[in-house]
Design an enzyme around this catalytic site. Structure first.
Site, short mmCIF file in Angstrom:
data_model
loop_
_atom_site.label_atom_id
_atom_site.label_comp_id
_atom_site.label_asym_id
_atom_site.label_seq_id
_atom_site.Cartn_x
_atom_site.Cartn_y
_atom_site.Cartn_z
N LYS A 47 6.66 0.01 -6.68
CA LYS A 47 5.48 1.03 -5.92
C LYS A 47 6.36 1.34 -4.86
O LYS A 47 6.38 2.49 -4.19
CB LYS A 47 4.24 0.36 -5.75
CG LYS A 47 3.44 0.07 -6.74
CD LYS A 47 1.97 -0.24 -6.26
CE LYS A 47 1.80 -1.29 -5.52
NZ LYS A 47 2.18 -2.80 -6.11
N ARG B 206 -7.73 -1.40 -4.55
CA ARG B 206 -7.36 -2.79 -5.43
C ARG B 206 -8.69 -3.48 -5.83
O ARG B 206 -8.50 -4.42 -6.56
CB ARG B 206 -6.62 -3.82 -4.53
CG ARG B 206 -5.10 -3.95 -4.34
CD ARG B 206 -4.77 -4.89 -3.57
NE ARG B 206 -3.33 -5.26 -3.41
CZ ARG B 206 -2.13 -4.85 -2.92
NH1 ARG B 206 -2.24 -3.85 -2.12
NH2 ARG B 206 -1.07 -5.47 -2.99
N ARG C 222 13.56 -9.74 -2.64
CA ARG C 222 13.09 -8.79 -2.00
C ARG C 222 13.48 -8.71 -0.38
O ARG C 222 12.88 -9.93 0.27
CB ARG C 222 11.73 -8.23 -2.20
CG ARG C 222 11.09 -7.07 -1.64
CD ARG C 222 10.23 -6.28 -2.57
NE ARG C 222 8.98 -6.80 -2.37
CZ ARG C 222 7.79 -6.59 -3.03
NH1 ARG C 222 7.75 -5.59 -3.52
NH2 ARG C 222 6.69 -7.39 -2.76
N ARG D 296 9.33 -10.97 3.19
CA ARG D 296 7.83 -11.13 3.47
C ARG D 296 7.44 -12.46 3.29
O ARG D 296 8.04 -12.90 2.40
CB ARG D 296 7.07 -10.22 2.57
CG ARG D 296 7.19 -8.49 3.12
CD ARG D 296 6.59 -7.74 2.12
NE ARG D 296 5.22 -7.99 1.30
CZ ARG D 296 4.66 -7.37 0.74
NH1 ARG D 296 5.19 -5.98 0.33
NH2 ARG D 296 3.36 -7.79 0.18
N ARG E 211 -0.98 -13.74 -6.14
CA ARG E 211 -1.43 -12.18 -6.08
C ARG E 211 -1.73 -11.80 -7.48
O ARG E 211 -2.34 -10.72 -7.51
CB ARG E 211 0.12 -11.65 -5.42
CG ARG E 211 -0.19 -11.85 -3.84
CD ARG E 211 1.17 -11.94 -3.28
NE ARG E 211 1.72 -10.50 -3.31
CZ ARG E 211 3.01 -10.45 -3.11
NH1 ARG E 211 3.75 -11.17 -3.03
NH2 ARG E 211 3.13 -8.87 -2.94
P1 AMP Z 1 1.25 -5.00 -0.43
O1 AMP Z 1 2.04 -4.88 0.61
O2 AMP Z 1 0.56 -3.79 -1.02
O3 AMP Z 1 1.77 -5.94 -1.36
O4 AMP Z 1 -0.08 -5.81 0.07
C1 AMP Z 1 0.34 -7.25 0.77
C2 AMP Z 1 -1.04 -8.01 0.69
O5 AMP Z 1 -1.91 -7.18 1.68
C3 AMP Z 1 -1.90 -8.13 -0.45
O6 AMP Z 1 -1.44 -9.17 -1.29
C4 AMP Z 1 -3.09 -8.41 0.00
O7 AMP Z 1 -3.04 -9.47 0.61
C5 AMP Z 1 -3.29 -7.44 1.35
N1 AMP Z 1 -3.75 -6.10 1.05
C6 AMP Z 1 -2.94 -5.04 0.61
N2 AMP Z 1 -3.82 -3.85 0.23
C7 AMP Z 1 -5.04 -4.31 0.00
C8 AMP Z 1 -6.12 -3.95 -0.42
N3 AMP Z 1 -6.39 -2.60 -1.08
N4 AMP Z 1 -7.11 -4.65 -0.49
C9 AMP Z 1 -7.16 -5.96 -0.35
N5 AMP Z 1 -5.93 -6.56 0.09
C10 AMP Z 1 -5.15 -5.81 0.33
#
Ligand code: AMP
Length: 214
Positions: free
Chosen positions: A13, A87, A126, A160, A171
């Site tokens: 993504k 999500r 990453r 990260r 996750r």
């Molecule tokens: P990402 O960068 O999209 O992989 O998001 C990293 C982390 O942020 C995720 O594993 C969740 O803990 C939190 N997070 C991001 N977007 C959401 C969302 N839409 N709803 C809930 N938690 C989120």
């Protein structure tokens, strides 16, 4: 046009978002990035978020939706790419409501399908530029010049905190339990487009371009 990128961590993504933003003037609305910015700001809520995100759990719908609302208002007139949002089904309903309020609706949901085995490799290698956030991978997508960001020339990089096997496992569970049901929701609406995320970056890019008519 309003587009959602939907898929598990490491499915591509972020990489594909960079392309759409750079070449097609999409505003990138990544809830992960917005949440990490809150953590960087060092607020009290940032401390709680750090723990939740670091352990691989989902942040509450209230917090995420409030962040999205704030940023949709700013970017009301532009094409928006939602990356990592919604999500949960509740977030999807709230997004529909929010968009209806500003007279808009989603144009497409790109569903990145990928073999889960591959995700561990993708996520564990990453890293990103500390200055501009460009995302790289130690084996699959290194910087052109070692230690120098291709985009901005900075030399500081970061991994990260949640890109480790334990957090990734959580996750993926969150994805399967909370996020996967959205597929059916958007399929019913007729806006779900499935892309094979196992393919190389350029092939996926082409499929997305075709799907969005770009
Ligand atoms: P990402 O960068 O999209 O992989 O998001 C990293 C982390 O942020 C995720 O594993 C969740 O803990 C939190 N997070 C991001 N977007 C959401 C969302 N839409 N709803 C809930 N938690 C989120």
């Amino acid at each position: 046009m309003l587009v959602v990128f939907f898929g598990p961590p490491g499915c591509g993504k972020g990489t594909q978002s960079e392309y759409l933003i750079k070449n097609n003037n999409f505003v990138h609305l990544s809830t992960g990035n917005l949440l990490r910015a809150e953590i960087e700001a060092g607020s009290e809520i940032g401390l709680q978020l750090k723990e939740t995100i670091g352990s691989g759990k989902l942040v509450s719908d209230d917090i995420v939706v409030a962040l999205v609302k704030k940023n949709i208002a700013l970017d009301g007139q532009k094409s928006i790419l939602f990356d990592g949002f919604p999500r949960t089904l509740n977030q999807a309903y709230l997004l529909d409501e929010m968009l209806a309020e500003i007279g808009k609706s989603l144009g497409a949901v790109i569903d990145f399908q990928i073999n889960h085995e591959k995700l561990i490799d993708r996520v564990s290698g990453r890293f990103s530029c500390s200055t501009c956030g460009a995302v790289y991978h130690e084996r699959n997508r290194p910087t052109i010049h070692p230690g120098v960001c291709d985009h901005c020339g900075a030399t500081e990089f970061e991994h990260r905190a949640d890109d480790n096997p334990e957090a990734l496992a959580k996750r993926l569970i969150s994805f399967d339990e909370m996020t996967k049901p959205l597929r059916e929701y958007y399929k019913q609406k007729g806006i779900l487009v499935t892309v094979n995320g196992d393919q190389d970056v350029d092939t996926v890019k082409m499929e997305i371009k075709q799907a969005l008519g770009l």
